[in-house]
Write an enzyme that holds these catalytic residues in place. Structure first.
Site, PDB file in Angstrom:
ATOM      1  N   LYS A  96      -8.676  17.013 -17.172  1.00 14.46           N
ATOM      2  CA  LYS A  96      -8.199  16.805 -18.547  1.00 14.46           C
ATOM      3  C   LYS A  96      -7.243  15.623 -18.686  1.00 14.46           C
ATOM      4  CE  LYS A  96      -9.096  21.185 -20.762  1.00 14.46           C
ATOM      5  NZ  LYS A  96      -9.500  22.129 -19.709  1.00 14.46           N
ATOM      6  N   GLU A 118      -3.824  21.886 -30.277  1.00 19.80           N
ATOM      7  CA  GLU A 118      -3.722  23.314 -30.033  1.00 19.80           C
ATOM      8  C   GLU A 118      -4.026  23.549 -28.561  1.00 19.80           C
ATOM      9  OE1 GLU A 118      -6.280  21.892 -31.594  1.00 19.80           O
ATOM     10  OE2 GLU A 118      -7.776  22.275 -30.040  1.00 19.80           O
ATOM     11  N   SER A 385     -13.887  20.602 -11.269  1.00 21.39           N
ATOM     12  CA  SER A 385     -13.096  20.086 -12.401  1.00 21.39           C
ATOM     13  C   SER A 385     -11.599  20.353 -12.296  1.00 21.39           C
ATOM     14  CB  SER A 385     -13.641  20.666 -13.708  1.00 21.39           C
ATOM     15  OG  SER A 385     -13.701  22.078 -13.652  1.00 21.39           O
TER      16      SER A 385
HETATM   17  C1  LIG Z   1     -10.632  22.945 -19.710  1.00 17.48           C
HETATM   18  C2  LIG Z   1     -11.324  23.049 -18.422  1.00 17.48           C
HETATM   19  C3  LIG Z   1     -12.752  23.118 -18.332  1.00 17.48           C
HETATM   20  C4  LIG Z   1     -13.629  23.218 -19.532  1.00 17.48           C
HETATM   21  O1  LIG Z   1     -13.647  22.115 -20.374  1.00 17.48           O
HETATM   22  P1  LIG Z   1     -14.842  21.093 -20.445  1.00 17.48           P
HETATM   23  O2  LIG Z   1     -14.535  20.290 -21.647  1.00 17.48           O
HETATM   24  O3  LIG Z   1     -16.124  21.861 -20.571  1.00 17.48           O
HETATM   25  O4  LIG Z   1     -14.826  20.310 -19.199  1.00 17.48           O
HETATM   26  C5  LIG Z   1     -13.334  23.128 -17.078  1.00 17.48           C
HETATM   27  N1  LIG Z   1     -12.593  23.104 -15.956  1.00 17.48           N
HETATM   28  C6  LIG Z   1     -11.251  23.044 -15.994  1.00 17.48           C
HETATM   29  C7  LIG Z   1     -10.496  23.039 -14.710  1.00 17.48           C
HETATM   30  C8  LIG Z   1     -10.572  23.023 -17.222  1.00 17.48           C
HETATM   31  O5  LIG Z   1      -9.232  22.992 -17.249  1.00 17.48           O
END
Ligand SMILES: *Cc1c(COP(=O)(O)O)cnc(C)c1O
Length: 407
Positions: A96, A118, A385
Site C-alpha cells: 500500500k 477512510e 502483498s
Molecule cells: C489491503 C491489502 C490487500 C488488499 O488490497 P488490494 O487492493 O486487493 O491489493 C492485500 N494484501 C495486503 C497485505 C493488504 O494490506
C-alpha cells in the site's frame, strides 16, 4: 500507459475499461475529479515528479523488493517451483505504501494541505499517515467506532504518526459509514483536501492512477525473474480485494500471453455457506462507490454483507479493470477459503521463516494448489502483498491450537 488488450483501452478517455469503471457521481464531484485527472496527467510524465517518486520508492520504501525462490515450500508442496515477490519487506509492511506515496506526492504538487481517507482494519490508514507525515501534509483518517475498538494498536500507530483519527458513530459504525463520512468531509472542502483512495476502485481517475503507482511491482518482478531464471514465470498469482496488488503485478505481463494470470478471491467460510467476498466469481455487474464493476449485491442492487478472515479482502466490489480482464479471459479468478489461507499462513511461516499477511496467504494457498498439479519445470510467482505481524494475535487466538500453539 498500458497498451490495448484485446482491442480495449486500459482505460479509455472516460476512464472506462470496456463497460466497467467510469464515473457515477454527483455533478459536484465531476469537477473535482476532472481537476485531479488533469493534474495527474500533467504530472505523471514530468521528470521531477518521476524522479522524486523513484527516490522515495528506493530510499524510503526500500524498493526494489526482492523475489525469492521458496525452495522449502516448493519441495514440501511438490510440483511447480514457487517464487515470492516480497512486498512484505516494504516500509510499513505491504504494497500500500507504493500508491500512498504517489497519491500524497500528487496532492502536494496540487497544493493541497491535507489528505483524507477512510480505513477499515487500518492498513491503508497507516500507509497514508506515513506518507503524509513524511511529505508534510495533514492527514485525517475516518474510521468506524467498532473498527477503532478492534484495531487499537493500529489506531495508536496512526496517532503516533500524527494523523487525526475521526471516529464515525453512524449506522453500523464500520467501513461503509466511514466512507460516507469521509466523502461528506471531502465535499465540504475539496480545495485544501485530497481524498486518497486505498485501492484500484472508485471513480475515474483513481483505478488508473492507483494502478499506475502499483505497476512498479510487476515491472521489477519481470526483470528480476528474467535475470534469475532467463525466462518469464509460467503463472502469476495474487490475492484480490479491491485489486491493487494484483493489478500492480499483472500489468507488466498483460501482453505476455504465455504467462497465465490468477487472481485469488476470499471464499470465506465457503461459497456454499454464503459468507465470502468472491466478487468476480459470484457477483454481477452493478454500481458502487462511483464506478461500475462486478458487485456482490441483493435483488435491489444493495451491496451484500461480505466476509473474509482477511479484513483487507472484505469488500463487495472490485476494481473495474479486473472485471474487464475477467470478461475477456485474460485473468483467471479463483478463490481460497479462510481455512486454506490460515493453513498457508502456517505453512509459509514454518517452511521459509516468512509470516505472510492473511490477505497474501490466500495467494500462497492457491499457488500451492496450482503447484501440485504441475511439474518442476513450471514456475509460479506469487505476490506476497504484505507481512503478517498484524494478524498474529488473531490467528493464534482462533487457530493456534490446530497448529500446535498453546498459550
Ligand atoms: C489491503 C491489502 C490487500 C488488499 O488490497 P488490494 O487492493 O486487493 O491489493 C492485500 N494484501 C495486503 C497485505 C493488504 O494490506
Amino acid at each position: 500507459m498500458t497498451a490495448k488488450i484485446n482491442g480495449f483501452e486500459m482505460p479509455d478517455r472516460g476512464g472506462c475499461f470496456g463497460e466497467y469503471g467510469g464515473r457515477y457521481v454527483p455533478e459536484q464531484l465531476e469537477k473535482i475529479l476532472d481537476e485531479i485527472l488533469i493534474a495527474y496527467e500533467k504530472i505523471r510524465d514530468d521528470d521531477d515528479f518521476k524522479k522524486e517518486l523513484q527516490f522515495l520508492y528506493k530510499n524510503y520504501a526500500g524498493r526494489p523488493s526482492p523475489i525469492f525462490y521458496a525452495k522449502n515450500l516448493s519441495r514440501k508442496t511438490g510440483g511447480a517451483r514457487i517464487y515470492l515477490k516480497r512486498e512484505d519487506l516494504n516500509h510499513t509492511g505491504a504494497h500500500k505504501i507504493n500508491h500512498c506515496l504517489g497519491e500524497v506526492l500528487l496532492a502536494k504538487k496540487m497544493g493541497k494541505t491535507k489528505v483524507i481517507a477512510e480505513t477499515g482494519a487500518g492498513s491503508h490508514g497507516v500507509a497514508l499517515a506515513t506518507a503524509a507525515t513524511l511529505l508534510g501534509l495533514e492527514c485525517d483518517i475516518y474510521m468506524g467506532e467498532i473498527d477503532i475498538a478492534k484495531a487499537q494498536p493500529t489506531v495508536i500507530r496512526m496517532k503516533i504518526l500524527g494523523a487525526n483519527i475521526v471516529p464515525v458513530h453512524d449506522g453500523g459504525k464500520t467501513l461503509k459509514e466511514a466512507v460516507d463520512a469521509a466523502l461528506d468531509a471531502y465535499f465540504a472542502d475539496p480545495v485544501s483536501q485530497f481524498y486518497a483512495i486505498g485501492s484500484v476502485v472508485g471513480p475515474h481517475p483513481f483505478p488508473m492512477m492507483v494502478r499506475d503507482f502499483q505497476q512498479i511491482v510487476g515491472i521489477e518482478a519481470r526483470e528480476q525473474f528474467q535475470a534469475e531464471t532467463g525466462l518469464l514465470p509460467d503463472y502469476l498469482v495474487a490475492c484480490v480485494g479491491g485489486g491493487s496488488n494484483a493489478i500492480g503485478l499483472f500489468t507488466a505481463f498483460l501482453e505476455d500471453h504465455d504467462v497465465q494470470l490468477y487472481g485469488v478471491e476470499p471464499a470465506g467460510f465457503g461459497p456454499e455457506v454464503g459468507q465470502h467476498a468472491m466478487t468476480l466469481t459470484m457477483g454481477t455487474p452493478g454500481v458502487l462507490h462511483g464506478f461500475k464493476s462486478y458487485l456482490l449485491q441483493n435483488d435491489r442492487g444493495e451491496p451484500s454483507s461480505v466476509h473474509s478472515v482477511a479484513s483487507g479482502l472484505d469488500y463487495p466490489g472490485v476494481g473495474p479493470q479486473h472485471s474487464l480482464l475477467k470478461d475477456i479471459g485474460r485473468v483467471n479468478y479463483a478463490s481460497a477459503t479462510d481455512q486454506e489461507a490460515v493453513d498457508a499462513f502456517f505453512e509459509l511461516s514454518k517452511a521459509e521463516g516468512i509470516v505472510p499477511a492473511l490477505e497474501s496467504a490466500h495467494a500462497v494457498a492457491y499457488a500451492m494448489k496450482l503447484a501440485r498439479g504441475l511439474d518442476q519445470t513450471k514456475t509460479i510467482l506469487v505476490n506476497l502483498s504484505g507481512r503478517g505481524d498484524k494478524d498474529i494475535d488473531f490467528v493464534v487466538e482462533h487457530y493456534g491450537k490446530d497448529h500446535g500453539i498453546v498459550l
